[in-house]
Write a protein that holds these residues in place. Structure first.
Motif, PDB file in Angstrom:
ATOM      1  N   VAL A   8       0.803  -1.233   0.002  1.00  0.00           N
ATOM      2  CA  VAL A   8       0.021   0.024   0.090  1.00  0.00           C
ATOM      3  C   VAL A   8       0.879   1.406   0.008  1.00  0.00           C
ATOM      4  CG1 VAL A   8      -1.592   1.425   1.323  1.00  0.00           C
ATOM      5  CG2 VAL A   8      -1.886  -1.235   1.315  1.00  0.00           C
ATOM      6  N   VAL A   9       0.824   1.949  -0.942  1.00  0.00           N
ATOM      7  CA  VAL A   9       1.473   3.349  -1.033  1.00  0.00           C
ATOM      8  C   VAL A   9       0.731   4.625  -0.725  1.00  0.00           C
ATOM      9  CG1 VAL A   9       2.781   4.711  -2.752  1.00  0.00           C
ATOM     10  CG2 VAL A   9       2.660   2.421  -3.030  1.00  0.00           C
ATOM     11  N   LEU A  57       3.206  -4.276   3.288  1.00  0.00           N
ATOM     12  CA  LEU A  57       4.165  -3.131   3.304  1.00  0.00           C
ATOM     13  C   LEU A  57       3.471  -1.786   2.966  1.00  0.00           C
ATOM     14  CD1 LEU A  57       7.265  -4.362   1.498  1.00  0.00           C
ATOM     15  CD2 LEU A  57       7.103  -4.127   3.951  1.00  0.00           C
ATOM     16  N   VAL A  58       3.402  -0.967   3.905  1.00  0.00           N
ATOM     17  CA  VAL A  58       2.836   0.459   3.538  1.00  0.00           C
ATOM     18  C   VAL A  58       4.051   1.489   3.508  1.00  0.00           C
ATOM     19  CG1 VAL A  58       1.480   2.174   4.432  1.00  0.00           C
ATOM     20  CG2 VAL A  58       1.037  -0.249   5.229  1.00  0.00           C
ATOM     21  N   ARG A  85      -1.048  -6.949  10.276  1.00  0.00           N
ATOM     22  CA  ARG A  85      -0.275  -7.209   9.127  1.00  0.00           C
ATOM     23  C   ARG A  85       0.589  -6.128   8.426  1.00  0.00           C
ATOM     24  NH1 ARG A  85      -4.805  -8.133   4.812  1.00  0.00           N
ATOM     25  NH2 ARG A  85      -5.412  -6.321   6.112  1.00  0.00           N
ATOM     26  N   ALA A  86       0.374  -5.134   9.009  1.00  0.00           N
ATOM     27  CA  ALA A  86       0.957  -3.618   8.129  1.00  0.00           C
ATOM     28  C   ALA A  86       2.373  -3.556   8.859  1.00  0.00           C
ATOM     29  CB  ALA A  86       0.182  -2.403   8.539  1.00  0.00           C
ATOM     30  N   LEU A  87       3.230  -3.277   7.997  1.00  0.00           N
ATOM     31  CA  LEU A  87       4.474  -2.967   8.267  1.00  0.00           C
ATOM     32  C   LEU A  87       4.959  -1.574   7.641  1.00  0.00           C
ATOM     33  CD1 LEU A  87       7.096  -4.113  10.096  1.00  0.00           C
ATOM     34  CD2 LEU A  87       8.044  -5.116   7.783  1.00  0.00           C
ATOM     35  N   HIS A  88       4.914  -0.702   8.376  1.00  0.00           N
ATOM     36  CA  HIS A  88       5.226   0.963   7.622  1.00  0.00           C
ATOM     37  C   HIS A  88       6.464   1.154   7.598  1.00  0.00           C
ATOM     38  CE1 HIS A  88       0.947   2.049   8.108  1.00  0.00           C
ATOM     39  NE2 HIS A  88       0.813   1.289   9.164  1.00  0.00           N
ATOM     40  N   VAL A  89       6.889   1.518   6.372  1.00  0.00           N
ATOM     41  CA  VAL A  89       8.202   1.811   6.124  1.00  0.00           C
ATOM     42  C   VAL A  89       8.472   3.178   5.421  1.00  0.00           C
ATOM     43  CG1 VAL A  89      10.407   0.908   4.571  1.00  0.00           C
ATOM     44  CG2 VAL A  89       8.624  -0.437   5.414  1.00  0.00           C
ATOM     45  N   VAL A 123      10.506  -7.554   0.102  1.00  0.00           N
ATOM     46  CA  VAL A 123       9.426  -8.518  -0.294  1.00  0.00           C
ATOM     47  C   VAL A 123       9.723  -9.953  -0.251  1.00  0.00           C
ATOM     48  CG1 VAL A 123       7.819  -8.911  -1.801  1.00  0.00           C
ATOM     49  CG2 VAL A 123       8.054  -6.565  -1.502  1.00  0.00           C
ATOM     50  N   GLU A 124      10.760 -10.280  -0.637  1.00  0.00           N
ATOM     51  CA  GLU A 124      11.218 -11.547  -0.748  1.00  0.00           C
ATOM     52  C   GLU A 124      11.404 -12.379   0.646  1.00  0.00           C
ATOM     53  OE1 GLU A 124      11.138 -13.564  -3.192  1.00  0.00           O
ATOM     54  OE2 GLU A 124      10.398 -11.772  -4.620  1.00  0.00           O
ATOM     55  N   ALA A 125      11.959 -11.472   1.583  1.00  0.00           N
ATOM     56  CA  ALA A 125      12.048 -11.740   2.955  1.00  0.00           C
ATOM     57  C   ALA A 125      10.919 -12.050   3.582  1.00  0.00           C
ATOM     58  CB  ALA A 125      13.200 -10.783   3.820  1.00  0.00           C
TER      59      ALA A 125
END
Length: 429
Positions: A8-9, A57-58, A85-89, A123-125
């Motif tokens: 999510v962007v 991934l946000v 579920r969200a991981l804010h980057v 993303v792969e990790a």
């Protein structure tokens, strides 16, 4: 078991180019993700909730002056979508320079440096369930809240990843050069991307233009710290390389296609403005203006800032550009460290002289940007007399810019710098 990862962007007009590069990297790597866009905090929260992935991934990207406002948005999004579920980057120049500030402001991760390789590895990790400490180019929060940095992100050739992915919504300017050999003390670019030029090949640019025209679009623009440096490793322009680039772009465009070069979102250094260079551009470009970086009318301030030129090349550049049919937009920064009343008068005099020649003055206020040599420098005082002179230029239609708003940003950046000393200890994973 493979984990399904969505993205999510937090999509903002000011930083779309960097976000597009990340999405392009995922596309080029064949990494399939559910991609969603949120143009407001409320919409971003709704997209997180609606995303069907196992992990989300946000992505946030912002410049240093926007860090405080973006932290408030992050808090609002977390309150609206408290989703495990969200991981804010956070990524971009501010996250690169101030990872501890970003972590303290509420983000789960900070992206350090160039993000293409990092986003693919991240993303792969997550898919494989492997530790994020193995992902290059990140800062993670430890149990004590300290930002722990992983290994450095690689800096591959620009051809390794496209500037933007295939969907029409994300088409934008083509990044043709990354990094900058001109290490101006106020600028974040060379200190994030490196003090050398990395140029995209002409073949790669052709492919980008074909992608643009496939959507029925006809305008091509470029991202570069200094337009006429394309193809050159050093300080002198390689006009043959520039012409090869522009000629190739024209060949790929339809008859009604247009090339914009040396105008937004890039600029031209004043010492690169020669009659030969301007005539070359005139043969290919649609823009009737170019952006020239002057920054000051004081030779003393220009030398202190590391610009690599004095005031005279700026005068010459404006005269040449006007004579060749371009209207120059000339950048000036007021309040640079060590600037005194004499320096400001020199800048105002040069700005007025250039306006009389036909230029427009783009006014800025110095900001102590993180990651630069002048991060901790004290901005010079801008007296009322200087402010009034800038206002008079604007009222005449000879100047524009948001220098007053930048003065407010400058004060906040100085506060952040004091709260996060440059020599704060950093530990690497």
């Amino acid at each position: 078991m493979t984990v399904n990862v969505g993205v999510v962007v937090r999509y903002r007009k000011a930083v779309t180019y960097g976000v597009h590069a990340l999405l392009a990297a995922l596309e080029a790597a064949g990494t399939e993700c559910e991609i969603r866009f949120g143009t407001t905090p409320e919409e971003t929260a709704a997209e997180i909730t609606a995303c069907g992935a196992d992990r989300i991934l946000v992505l946030w990207s912002f410049y240093s002056p926007d860090a405080e406002a973006m932290a408030a948005e992050l808090a609002a999004v977390r309150e609206l979508a408290d989703d495990p579920r969200a991981l804010h980057v956070a990524g971009g120049v501010h996250a690169t320079a101030e990872p501890q500030h970003v972590i303290d402001s509420g983000w789960d991760l900070a992206g350090i440096g160039e993000g293409e390789s990092t986003i693919v590895a991240l993303v792969e990790a997550l898919r494989a369930g492997t530790p994020l400490t193995a992902v290059p180019g990140l800062a993670l929060r430890d149990d004590d809240g300290v930002a722990l940095r992983t290994g450095p992100a690689p800096q591959p050739p620009l051809d390794a990843f496209p500037s933007f992915p295939a969907p029409r919504r994300t088409v934008g300017p083509i990044e043709i050069t990354r990094g900058c050999r001109y290490t101006c003390r106020f600028c974040q670019t060379p200190f994030m991307f490196g003090g050398r030029f990395r140029h995209r090949s002409v073949d790669s640019v052709r492919e980008h233009v074909r992608r643009i025209t496939a959507h029925g679009l006809r305008d091509v623009r470029f991202i570069t710290p200094t337009s006429l440096s394309y193809g050159s490793p050093g300080p002198d322009p390689d006009l043959d390389a520039v012409e090869e680039l522009l000629s190739a772009v024209r060949e790929e465009l339809p008859p009604h296609g247009r090339i914009f070069f040396g105008s937004f979102p890039s600029e031209v250094r004043p010492e690169h403005v020669t009659p030969a260079a301007m005539r070359l551009l005139k043969r290919y470009v649609a823009n009737d203006n170019i952006i020239i970086g002057a920054q000051s009318g004081s030779d003393r301030v220009l030398a202190a800032s590391g610009r690599g030129h004095g005031a005279d090349p700026v005068r010459a550049a404006v005269r040449i550009a006007v004579a060749e049919g371009f209207r120059p937009n000339v950048d000036f920064i007021f309040g640079m460290p060590g600037e005194d009343a004499t320096d400001q008068r020199a800048s105002l005099a040069l700005a007025s002289e250039l306006a009389d020649l036909g230029a427009r003055i783009h006014t800025h206020t110095f900001m102590p940007l993180p990651g630069t040599p002048w991060r901790d420098a004290e901005p010079a005082f801008i007296p009322l007399e200087t402010m009034r002179a800038l206002d008079r230029l604007a009222q005449r239609g000879d100047a524009y810019g948001h220098w007053r708003k930048q003065a407010e940003h400058s004060a906040r950046l100085a506060e952040t710098a004091r709260a996060y000393p440059r020599r704060a200890p950093r530990r690497r994973v």
